[in-house]
Design a protein around this motif. Structure first.
Motif, short mmCIF file in Angstrom:
data_model
loop_
_atom_site.label_atom_id
_atom_site.label_comp_id
_atom_site.label_asym_id
_atom_site.label_seq_id
_atom_site.Cartn_x
_atom_site.Cartn_y
_atom_site.Cartn_z
N GLN A 91 -18.03 47.97 35.27
CA GLN A 91 -16.83 47.17 35.08
C GLN A 91 -16.02 47.08 36.35
N VAL A 92 -16.06 48.14 37.16
CA VAL A 92 -15.34 48.13 38.44
C VAL A 92 -15.89 47.04 39.35
N ILE A 93 -17.22 46.95 39.45
CA ILE A 93 -17.84 45.95 40.30
C ILE A 93 -17.57 44.55 39.78
N ILE A 94 -17.58 44.37 38.45
CA ILE A 94 -17.29 43.05 37.88
C ILE A 94 -15.87 42.62 38.24
N ARG A 105 -26.65 54.80 43.84
CA ARG A 105 -25.60 54.10 44.59
C ARG A 105 -24.59 53.51 43.60
N PRO A 106 -23.63 54.33 43.14
CA PRO A 106 -22.66 53.82 42.17
C PRO A 106 -21.65 52.88 42.83
N HIS A 107 -21.22 51.86 42.06
CA HIS A 107 -20.20 50.90 42.49
C HIS A 107 -20.53 50.38 43.89
N ASN A 108 -21.62 49.65 43.98
CA ASN A 108 -22.18 49.23 45.26
C ASN A 108 -21.83 47.78 45.56
N LEU A 109 -21.40 47.52 46.81
CA LEU A 109 -21.09 46.17 47.28
C LEU A 109 -21.89 45.90 48.55
N VAL A 110 -22.45 44.69 48.65
CA VAL A 110 -23.19 44.29 49.85
C VAL A 110 -22.58 43.00 50.37
N PHE A 111 -22.05 43.04 51.59
CA PHE A 111 -21.58 41.85 52.28
C PHE A 111 -22.67 41.40 53.24
N GLY A 112 -22.92 40.11 53.29
CA GLY A 112 -23.96 39.59 54.17
C GLY A 112 -23.68 38.17 54.61
N ARG A 113 -24.42 37.72 55.60
CA ARG A 113 -24.33 36.33 56.08
C ARG A 113 -25.71 35.88 56.54
N PHE A 114 -25.89 34.56 56.55
CA PHE A 114 -27.18 33.96 56.83
C PHE A 114 -27.12 33.11 58.10
N GLU A 166 -14.93 53.44 46.50
CA GLU A 166 -14.40 54.75 46.14
C GLU A 166 -13.17 54.64 45.24
N LYS A 167 -12.36 53.63 45.50
CA LYS A 167 -11.12 53.45 44.74
C LYS A 167 -10.82 51.97 44.66
N PHE A 168 -10.39 51.52 43.48
CA PHE A 168 -10.13 50.10 43.30
C PHE A 168 -8.90 49.90 42.41
N LYS A 169 -8.09 48.94 42.82
CA LYS A 169 -6.92 48.54 42.05
C LYS A 169 -6.87 47.03 42.07
N GLY A 170 -7.03 46.41 40.90
CA GLY A 170 -7.17 44.97 40.81
C GLY A 170 -5.87 44.22 40.94
N MET A 171 -6.01 42.89 41.05
CA MET A 171 -4.83 42.03 41.18
C MET A 171 -3.99 42.04 39.90
N SER A 172 -4.63 42.25 38.76
CA SER A 172 -3.89 42.24 37.50
C SER A 172 -2.95 43.43 37.36
#
Length: 298
Positions: free
Chosen positions: A42-45, A98-107, A121-127
């Motif tokens: 849910q954190v990644i979503i 690899r919990p709560h994993n994000l991959v940034f990339g470019r082509f 590691e820590k997330f606080k949403g806009m809501s």
């Protein structure tokens, strides 16, 4: 080697679509693909939704799950890149390793150029920030805090990747009222802290307003896990600017900070003795004045 078959467009709509994808001297604004992996938390979503809200004008959100691993196999994301005409990638997944994993990339040319993997590691949403948000499509100001962003080669490339991803549309001019969004990246204790602020212009009693920053989210603490960076030769090739896009320097012509154009003219030295003016006795030299006849003294 087999020749590639060229398919001509049959309708005006398909013709415009192909022309929009064709190489240009000044390229279009870069689109970003936001993809969910086979397993997501849910954190990644929530992270993907908030970053999609920041880049809603130039992004595509894939709502279905895609079982792919960009670091192991890049063929699937490269296929999506060519299909959606996107040159930026944000991939979210979650696993025990690899919990709560994000991959940034470019082509580059629909092939992976750079990728960086982070753990949230820590997330606080806009809501969670009950404050007024910025307008849609606002161009953000990017601030990088930490000497490591200019000294460490890996962080220097990650900084360039973040600039490419979050810079927004390319504009020539921007008003003071249009500067209302700040994205701050700070490197602290081997983590990258991403913060989002809204610029508040307050009265100061002077012409220049007093500036205050109000945090509006999202707030992310990212730890670097893996990177897959392009070689120096490939990166240099991707950053090459065509000659037609470069501004030619015009001799004896300059522009000040206010936009006024100044020109410098070179002239040969003028002979002021040949200048046509009204000749008066007071302006004549002794040599030019007629010699007075000497009267004989008797």
């Amino acid at each position: 080697m087999a020749l590639q078959r060229v398919v001509k467009p049959k309708t005006q709509r398909s013709k415009r679509a192909l022309e929009n994808r064709a190489p240009k001297i000044h390229e279009n604004d870069k689109n970003a693909m936001i993809i969910k992996g086979g397993q997501t938390s849910q954190v990644i979503i929530d992270v993907l939704k908030d970053i999609y809200a920041l880049k809603k004008m130039n992004s595509v959100l894939y709502k279905k799950k895609n079982i792919t691993r960009p670091f192991e196999d890049t063929s699937s994301v490269e296929f999506f890149s060519q299909r959606s005409d996107s040159s930026l990638l944000l991939f979210g997944s979650h696993s025990k390793k690899r919990p709560h994993n994000l991959v940034f990339g470019r082509f580059f040319d629909y092939h992976i150029l750079d990728m960086a993997e982070f753990g949230v590691e820590k997330f606080k949403g806009m809501s969670e920030f009950k404050k007024e948000k910025c307008c849609l499509g606002t161009k953000p100001c990017l601030v990088f805090n930490g000497l490591e962003f200019s000294e460490d080669p890996q962080l220097l490339r990650i900084k360039n990747l973040f600039i490419d991803f979050f810079r927004g549309p390319v504009v020539k001019n921007i008003t003071l009222q249009g500067l209302e969004h700040v994205l701050s990246f700070s490197y602290v204790n081997e983590k990258i802290l991403l913060r989002s602020y809204k610029i508040m212009l307050k009265k100061s009693g002077q012409k220049t307003p007093r500036i205050e920053l109000d945090e509006i989210g999202p707030s992310l603490d990212l730890s670097i896990r893996r990177t897959k960076l392009a070689s120096d030769d490939l990166f240099k090739k991707a950053c090459k600017v065509p000659k037609a896009a470069k501004e030619r320097k015009v001799k004896n012509k300059s522009q000040d900070v206010f936009g006024n154009v100044h020109g410098q003219i070179h002239m040969t030295p003028q002979d002021m003795s040949k200048l046509q003016i009204r000749k008066r006795k007071a302006l004549k030299n002794d040599e030019e004045s007629p010699k007075r006849s000497k009267k004989s003294i008797v």
